[in-house]
Write a protein that holds these residues in place. Structure first.
Motif, short mmCIF file in Angstrom:
data_model
loop_
_atom_site.label_atom_id
_atom_site.label_comp_id
_atom_site.label_asym_id
_atom_site.label_seq_id
_atom_site.Cartn_x
_atom_site.Cartn_y
_atom_site.Cartn_z
N GLY B 159 -118.76 -62.83 -21.68
CA GLY B 159 -117.94 -62.12 -22.05
C GLY B 159 -117.47 -61.68 -22.94
N GLY B 160 -119.41 -60.91 -23.18
CA GLY B 160 -118.96 -60.01 -24.35
C GLY B 160 -119.18 -60.53 -26.16
N LYS B 161 -120.02 -62.06 -25.94
CA LYS B 161 -120.68 -62.77 -26.96
C LYS B 161 -121.89 -62.41 -27.46
N ILE B 162 -121.95 -62.19 -26.13
CA ILE B 162 -123.90 -61.41 -26.47
C ILE B 162 -123.62 -60.29 -25.95
N THR B 163 -124.32 -59.65 -27.11
CA THR B 163 -124.78 -57.72 -26.95
C THR B 163 -126.21 -57.70 -27.32
N ARG B 164 -126.76 -56.30 -26.58
CA ARG B 164 -127.96 -56.18 -26.69
C ARG B 164 -128.20 -55.27 -27.59
N ALA B 165 -129.04 -54.58 -28.40
CA ALA B 165 -129.46 -53.86 -28.69
C ALA B 165 -131.35 -53.28 -28.06
N TYR B 166 -131.28 -51.97 -28.71
CA TYR B 166 -132.71 -51.73 -27.95
C TYR B 166 -133.25 -50.54 -29.40
N ILE B 167 -134.29 -51.36 -30.24
CA ILE B 167 -134.87 -50.28 -30.87
C ILE B 167 -136.23 -50.09 -31.00
#
Lengths: 239, 546
Positions: B159-167
């Motif tokens: 439910g959006g508690k986990i988000t992703r970030a790519y670097i």
């Protein structure tokens, strides 16, 4: 279209070269399968998608062999003029010829199902779902490659030239997956990967994941290639 | 006076110009979309131009518009090129629309791309924002695509508690250095209130073939970080996590720390018993590896009290002891284990002629029983997940125990218990004696639990498997140790990936490997291609005769 399709299929099945191509195809596939089978006993689990994955590369060379003759031979022998004056539309000619090549490829593909059957009978088949996904994908993948081959067959009178051009083009489309190795920009690498054939197969169909966008990609390549071929024939008719 | 020439524009000419504008607009929109990955000013401008151009073309020259799509009257090559470009644009737009819709079907039989009930339960209970930070360079774009399919599910299901970030670690080496990250590395961490990464909570995610297990286990580690304490007893136990030799257990300590446990050392006799205090309530597991002397009655009472308060004990017992033989039949602690937990160590060495390592004394996990402790130990699918014990002691498991108990790992039915221990230890020799030894499957790992909230014990008839020299080879040794500790803490009850189906032995694929391989090679390499060459040859000769 049906008439063209039957005519082409009859031609395929009454030409010795077709059987030689098929024999080479199965010889190569068999070699890879046996090597993979031996590896799966000693070093790692059997991958049900390994043969279709190998096929995704091999088809770069086999697809042009199946399509090089389709229109180039008609151009060389002048029979294309007769064909164009026959009571069939350009679309029927192109689609009929393409479907005949795709049908032959489908038959070849069905023959390779003997490999998963062998694995299954040995009890070392980890996931039939992955195999099904890999085969659906490689069927669409092959269709797209054949459609590209049809375009190049329509461009030239020479079968050899048609085969060479389509192999070069398909190889580029296959290599697009590796663009990241030479491109510094992530966005550009991603765009090139989206355009490549492998980018829509190796990380989806081949691992058991069906993504609608990949099916649309292959269907789109087929439609675009056939559209271009029809336009080429129309231009020829106009001349 | 010179008269100017009239310039006449037909409706078809205007329609053609508008069609070019429309095609240009669509192409612009497509390129802008592909470049940015979302609708932007250029994309909207392109869409606007496309609608104006194509709409205008339809209004001004409807016949041409219809003819274009029916394809009947295209006579000029420019129109052919244009129509092709337009067609490509339409196909690309459809592709982008479908891609945005994210329509996927998991076709794997194991549901590899569908999050399991265990993961969903973990995600449902999240109460803090978590960030997945993954590092991929352009050369790893395929891996990123594969991983992203998983990470996206975690984002959706949490439910959006986990988000992703790519670097990109090459383009942004500073950020990569903060994580000590290399290309392909994945981390999870809590987010601070301002949305930035809480670097005190960063947990590395080892991405193997079982991506869901790896990620969910990493989330578990993040959640359990610092919540559980494991004590290594170095008073009775002869192995220490401070010992970095091949006989030490420093790697096991590192492994447990990596899993998020607090690791501490204690001398039960001198630190606890001598001071007449109880084992603290915050201690979740006590590891006693290779006891070298018998436990005193005070020590047994201390452990009994601890276990009754819900503690966990991991006992790794070897055949060889120190000055005195420990955990023998007459050892009070062994008797305590049997009377209270239905488990006891036998005074023997397991010898397995059928499934073993270098010698029959190196017994390998043959029978793996359904248990959270055996989770991920499945040699049938992954040969490295086997466990291997050196000169192991069999364990007796009471079938009518005072508490719940069970077997975890056992040898093959072709094994036997060598009772002449001295001969094994002194001469490394063993010989089945039907009068002294007993034959059959030997339990090497067993568990016992006193109800839901009572204590738990895992008894392993070997400690060598957990030493620095053997914990990673095979990998199943480390998995067993971590699983045992997880189960003893009780946390795994809520996050376990389910029980491994009971599997017997290593994959036995062929009755006669060479014969079967030869038959397969004959069929696939000679018969199939040969038959086709035969048919092709027959057609050739038939045609040449005509």
């Amino acid at each position: 279209m049906w008439t063209i399709f039957r005519r082409e299929m009859a031609h395929y099945f009454t030409t010795p070269v077709t059987y030689l191509i098929a024999a080479a195809f199965y010889g190569l596939m068999g070699l890879y399968f046996n090597n993979d089978l031996t590896m799966s006993i000693t070093t790692r689990a059997a991958n049900p998608a390994s043969v279709p994955l190998f096929l995704s590369f091999v088809m770069v060379f086999f697809a042009p062999l199946l399509t090089m003759r389709l229109i180039a031979e008609e151009n060389r022998e002048g029979t294309v003029e007769l064909l164009l004056t026959a009571p069939v539309s350009d679309m029927a000619i192109v689609v009929g010829k393409f479907f005949s090549a795709w049908a032959l490829y489908s038959l070849l593909l069905i023959g390779t199902l003997v490999y998963p059957i062998i694995l299954n009978s040995l009890g070392i088949f980890p996931d039939l779902g992955i195999a099904a996904s890999a085969y659906i994908g490689i069927w669409l993948y092959g269709g797209a490659m054949l459609a590209v081959g049809v375009v190049f067959s329509a461009i030239t009178d020479s079968q050899v030239m048609a085969a060479f051009l389509s192999m070069s083009f398909l190889l580029l489309m296959w290599l697009g997956d590796l663009a990241g190795n030479i491109v510094a920009s992530f966005e550009l690498a991603e765009l090139l990967r989206k355009l490549s054939l492998q980018g829509h197969y190796s990380t989806s169909f081949a691992v058991g994941l069906f993504r609608a966008e990949d099916a649309v990609y292959f269907a789109g390549i087929i439609m675009i290639a056939l559209f271009i071929t029809i336009r080429l024939l129309e231009l020829r008719r106009a001349r | 006076m010179r008269r100017e020439r009239e310039v006449i524009f037909t409706r078809a000419d205007i329609g053609q110009i508008l069609s070019f504008i429309g095609a240009f607009g669509i192409l612009l929109a497509v390129i802008a979309l592909l470049w940015e990955g979302q609708m932007n000013v250029f994309a909207w401008l392109g869409v606007g131009l496309g609608i104006i151009g194509l709409g205008g073309w339809l209004l001004i020259a409807p016949r041409d518009f219809i003819d274009f799509f029916t394809g009947g009257r295209i006579r000029q090559s420019t129109i052919a090129v244009f129509s092709t470009v337009l067609f490509i644009g339409i196909v690309v737009l459809i592709y982008i629309y479908v891609e945005r819709a994210v329509i996927t079907v998991d076709m794997t039989m194991r549901g590899s791309y569908t999050l399991s009930a265990t993961t969903l339960r973990v995600l449902r209970d999240l109460n803090r924002d978590i960030r997945i930070t993954a590092f991929y360079s352009p050369s790893n774009i395929g891996l990123r695509e594969l991983d992203d399919q998983f990470f996206r599910q975690y984002e959706i299901e949490s439910g959006g508690k986990i988000t992703r970030a790519y670097i990109d670690p090459i383009a942004q080496p500073g950020i990569a250095a903060l994580f000590n990250a290399e290309d392909g590395d994945v981390f999870i961490s809590y987010l601070l209130e301002d949305g930035t990464v809480d670097f005190n909570s960063v947990v590395y995610v080892p991405m193997g073939e079982r991506q869901e297990r790896d990620m969910t286990n990493a989330i578990n580690r993040l959640l359990t970080q610092g919540n559980y304490t494991v004590l290594y007893d170095i008073g009775f136990g002869g192995r220490s996590p401070n010992d970095v030799s091949s006989n030490g257990m420093s790697l096991s300590g590192q492994l447990l720390r990596f899993e998020g446990y607090n690791i501490e050392l204690v001398d039960l006799q001198n630190d606890i018993i001598a001071n007449n205090i109880a084992i603290p309530d915050n201690v979740n597991v006590i590891i006693m590896a290779r006891p070298l002397r018998r436990l005193s009655s005070e020590a047994i009472a201390l452990l009994d009290d601890y276990l009754k308060r819900g503690g966990g004990l991991l006992l790794l017992a070897d055949v060889a002891g120190g000055e005195e033989r420990v955990l023998t039949e007459d050892d009070p602690f062994n008797q305590y284990l049997w009377n209270n937990w239905g488990l006891a160590l036998l005074d023997a060495v397991a010898v397995d002629y059928a499934v073993s390592g270098d010698t029959p004394l190196d017994v390998i996990s043959y029978q793996i029983f359904d248990s959270p402790i055996s989770s991920d130990i499945d040699p049938a699918t992954d040969i490295n997940s086997r466990t291997q014990f050196r000169i192991a002691r069999p364990i007796a498991v009471d079938d009518e125990p005072p508490v719940n108990n069970g077997r975890v790992i056992a040898t093959s039915p072709q094994s036997y218990a060598e009772t002449n221990i001295a001969q094994v230890l002194l001469n490394n020799a063993y010989q089945y004696d039907e009068n002294e030894d007993f034959q059959g499957q030997m339990t090497i790992v067993a568990w016992a639990a006193d109800g839901e909230d009572g204590g738990r014990i895992v008894l392993i008839g070997d400690s060598d498997f957990a030493t620095d020299g053997q914990i990673a080879t095979p990998a199943g040794n480390g998995i067993l140790l971590v699983n045992a500790v997880k189960w003893l803490t009780g946390y795994q009850d809520t996050v376990s990936f389910g029980f491994t189906a009971t599997s017997s032995g290593l994959p036995t694929l062929f009755v006669d490997v060479n014969t079967q391989l030869n038959q397969i090679a004959l069929l696939t390499l000679f018969i199939m291609p040969g038959a086709l060459i035969g048919i092709g040859g027959a057609i050739y000769f038939r045609r040449s005769r005509r």
